[in-house]
Design a protein around this motif. Structure first.
Motif, mmCIF file in Angstrom:
data_model
loop_
_atom_site.group_PDB
_atom_site.id
_atom_site.type_symbol
_atom_site.label_atom_id
_atom_site.label_comp_id
_atom_site.label_asym_id
_atom_site.label_seq_id
_atom_site.Cartn_x
_atom_site.Cartn_y
_atom_site.Cartn_z
ATOM 1 N N GLN A 1 2.197 1.981 -3.490
ATOM 2 C CA GLN A 1 1.172 2.546 -4.371
ATOM 3 C C GLN A 1 0.912 4.019 -4.040
ATOM 4 O O GLN A 1 0.729 4.840 -4.935
ATOM 5 C CB GLN A 1 -0.125 1.745 -4.265
ATOM 6 C CG GLN A 1 -0.001 0.354 -4.858
ATOM 7 C CD GLN A 1 -1.193 -0.510 -4.532
ATOM 8 O OE1 GLN A 1 -1.765 -0.402 -3.461
ATOM 9 N NE2 GLN A 1 -1.534 -1.375 -5.466
ATOM 10 N N TYR A 2 0.919 4.339 -2.761
ATOM 11 C CA TYR A 2 0.713 5.727 -2.352
ATOM 12 C C TYR A 2 1.861 6.608 -2.833
ATOM 13 O O TYR A 2 1.638 7.713 -3.337
ATOM 14 C CB TYR A 2 0.564 5.816 -0.831
ATOM 15 C CG TYR A 2 0.303 7.222 -0.353
ATOM 16 C CD1 TYR A 2 -0.907 7.838 -0.615
ATOM 17 C CD2 TYR A 2 1.278 7.936 0.329
ATOM 18 C CE1 TYR A 2 -1.150 9.141 -0.194
ATOM 19 C CE2 TYR A 2 1.046 9.231 0.758
ATOM 20 C CZ TYR A 2 -0.175 9.834 0.494
ATOM 21 O OH TYR A 2 -0.403 11.123 0.901
ATOM 22 N N MET B 1 0.816 -1.186 0.000
ATOM 23 C CA MET B 1 0.000 0.000 0.000
ATOM 24 C C MET B 1 0.870 1.265 0.000
ATOM 25 O O MET B 1 0.558 2.215 -0.683
ATOM 26 C CB MET B 1 -0.929 -0.047 1.212
ATOM 27 C CG MET B 1 -1.972 1.004 1.168
ATOM 28 S SD MET B 1 -3.236 0.522 -0.001
ATOM 29 C CE MET B 1 -4.610 1.328 0.676
#
Length: 80
Positions: free
Chosen positions: A4-5, A1
């Motif tokens: 992706q951020y 995550m």
């Protein structure tokens, strides 16, 4: 995550806005259309870079056709 951020943060504003619009469209689609869209996306991801370039080139060529040319081609393929 986190990865992706970070990728999201590194995008230029116009790309972020385009992605937001696509996500909004996806959320408004009926479930069967959304499923088909996601399946097509997965198929696209599995294509080689050469195949993707060929398809993108073909689409650009299609976009340059006149409405009459597009109509003629579509009629030809509908008969088959």
């Amino acid at each position: 995550m986190q990865r992706q951020y970070r990728e999201w943060q590194s995008l230029p504003p116009e790309q972020k806005e385009a992605m937001r619009r696509r996500m909004d469209e996806l959320n408004r689609m009926p479930p069967q259309n959304r499923d088909r869209y996601q399946q097509r996306y997965q198929q696209w991801q599995q294509l080689s870079p050469e195949e993707r370039r060929r398809i993108e080139t073909d689409l650009q060529r299609w976009d340059r056709l006149s409405p009459q040319e597009k109509n003629s081609i579509q009629k030809r393929f509908q008969r088959q």
